[in-house]
Design an enzyme around this catalytic site. Structure first.
Site, PDB file in Angstrom:
ATOM      1  N   ASP A   1       1.068  -1.110   0.268  1.00 33.26           N
ATOM      2  CA  ASP A   1       0.004   0.068   0.092  1.00 33.26           C
ATOM      3  C   ASP A   1       0.740   1.752  -0.245  1.00 33.26           C
ATOM      4  O   ASP A   1       1.869   0.736   0.301  1.00 33.26           O
ATOM      5  CB  ASP A   1      -1.472  -0.184   1.235  1.00 33.26           C
TER       6      ASP A   1
ATOM      7  N   GLU B   1      -0.848  -2.392   5.335  1.00 32.82           N
ATOM      8  CA  GLU B   1       0.798  -2.583   6.321  1.00 32.82           C
ATOM      9  C   GLU B   1      -0.320  -1.293   7.089  1.00 32.82           C
ATOM     10  O   GLU B   1       0.003  -0.798   8.782  1.00 32.82           O
ATOM     11  CB  GLU B   1       1.491  -2.519   5.720  1.00 32.82           C
ATOM     12  N   GLU B   2       0.217   0.385   6.211  1.00 30.85           N
ATOM     13  CA  GLU B   2      -0.085   1.586   7.020  1.00 30.85           C
ATOM     14  C   GLU B   2      -1.042   1.580   8.178  1.00 30.85           C
ATOM     15  O   GLU B   2      -1.206   2.963   8.711  1.00 30.85           O
ATOM     16  CB  GLU B   2      -0.357   2.553   5.419  1.00 30.85           C
TER      17      GLU B   2
HETATM   18 ZN    ZN Z   1       5.041   3.404   6.298  1.00 29.40          ZN
HETATM   19 ZN    ZN Z   2       6.326   1.053   5.610  1.00 31.31          ZN
END
Ligand code: ZN
Ligand code: ZN
Length: 410
Positions: free
Chosen positions: A80, A138-139
């Site tokens: 992402d 992930e963020e």
């Molecule tokens: Zn990041």
């Molecule tokens: Zn990252």
């Protein structure tokens, strides 16, 4: 010829298709859980190299390459981008307004694809099962959980070890590893405290939540300074305090947003206990008419490397890239959701960091003490890894780490 030496040369040849693909991903960044084009491109590549491709959690993609009896290795990349407007001026800068690959996840994707192709092209050199996992979001700490909720653990062969890496603003051509904690556990807490509203001219009719919130903010500073063990890493930040809207009204509530970072579960629970105790105590002292509320959100697990697996991976890095390229990194205060995946299988994992700043620029910044001020870090609109050197090392690292477990021993 020695496998690790031939790997270094072999990986360099992959750059001819990796660089254009990286630039394509960089031009078209996609936010968490919306990585549709990235995910489709990854799935097509994996299928073309003979991987059995499966989908989890919407845009999550897993490629499984079974190659005889042997251990299972799962290697993960996140896909992402971030809601950042790119300011690097690169020829391949983002073409999507307000969205940028400012955390190098595009580099992670292309590096893992490179390692996957290398393993597919050199099946004679290893035995076992290689699982390349491309994770969304992930963020926002949502992606690994989304894949698990969608049946990941039962939907792929059980691996014996998991691997992941992150590109960092350190010297390109270097890899940092460490045993034990490498990224912190992260927790955000929304705390609502209650007062009694009144006219601003009549404080005697009120329980003032602004004064209450102020004393909570000050008292919370004693959690790290007076309660956790000196030298034990702990961060407690009050990132937001809000109450009221006008000068002449005492509001009836205040909201505080806290962020915590820790390297040990014991310290984490000690801090949470202290925070709740302080907030309840201050509410009681103020005569708050209602119990405070605690909402825990954006929780990132601890990333703590297995010592034995880390030793094995670090040795493979040293053998492949030379001792000068590999150093022992300090734990970072950032957080990741990768470890949820190995934790769901109950298997060890290794996470390492790869440098991305041209060596001359990095060394000059070290000499002048300007690394923190002059080198753009992850999430900065100016963050731009050196393409060739970073990609070469990140790809080689993923391949070398996998072969540390899969390589045939003759
Ligand atoms: Zn990041
Ligand atoms: Zn990252």
């Amino acid at each position: 010829m020695d496998l690790m030496n031939s790997l270094r040369d072999g990986i360099a040849q992959e750059l001819s298709w990796q660089i254009p693909l990286y630039e394509q991903f960089h031009r078209h960044p996609e936010l968490g859980l919306a990585e549709h084009q990235t995910s489709a491109a990854v799935a097509a590549k994996l299928a073309g190299w003979g991987f059995d491709v499966r989908h989890f959690g919407g845009t999550g993609v897993v490629g499984v390459l079974a190659n005889g009896t042997g251990p299972g290795v799962l290697a993960r990349a996140d896909m992402d981008a971030l809601p950042v407007t790119e300011a690097t001026g690169a020829s391949y800068a983002s073409t999507i307004p307000g969205v940028m690959h400012a955390c190098a996840h595009d580099m992670h994707v292309v590096a893992l694809l490179g390692a996957a192709k290398y393993l597919a092209d050199h099946r004679e050199a290893w035995r076992g099962t290689y699982i390349a996992l491309f994770q969304p979001a992930e963020e926002t700490a949502a992606g690994s959980q989304a894949m698990l909720d969608d049946g990941l653990a039962a939907g792929i062969p059980r691996p014996d070890v998991a691997l992941a890496q992150h590109v960092m603003p350190t010297e390109a051509g270097t890899i940092g590893t460490t045993a034990g904690p490498i990224l912190s556990a992260g927790d955000s807490i929304r705390i609502t405290v209650h007062g009694r509203g009144a006219h601003g001219s009549m404080p005697h009719k009120a329980v003032d939540p602004v004064v209450l919130a102020a004393s909570i903010v000050l008292r919370l500073q004693t959690v790290v300074s007076r309660e956790t063990t000196p030298g034990e890493f702990a961060v407690l930040t009050v990132g937001s305090v809000s109450a009221g809207a006008t000068a002449n009204i005492i509001p009836d509530r205040a909201e505080l947003l806290l962020n915590l970072r820790t390297y040990s579960t014991a310290t984490r629970s000690q801090m949470i206990t202290a925070i709740e105790r302080i907030v309840r105590g201050e509410c009681a002292a103020a005569g708050s008419p209602q119990e405070p509320e605690f909402e825990y959100y954006d929780q990132y697990p601890l990333t703590s490397n297995d010592a034995e697996a880390n030793t094995r991976v670090t040795a493979a890095f040293t053998q492949t890239f030379g001792a000068d390229a590999v150093y022992r990194t300090h734990p970072q205060t950032a957080s990741e959701d990768f470890s949820r995946i190995p934790d769901a299988f109950g298997i060890p994992y290794v996470y390492w960091v790869v440098g991305s700043v041209p060596p001359d620029i990095y060394r000059r910044a070290v000499e002048t003490g300007t690394v923190d001020t002059d080198i753009p870090a992850n999430h900065s609109p100016f963050f731009l890894p050196a393409e060739d050197a970073t990609l070469r090392m990140a790809t080689g690292a993923q391949a070398a780490a996998a072969l540390a477990f899969l390589a045939r021993t003759v």
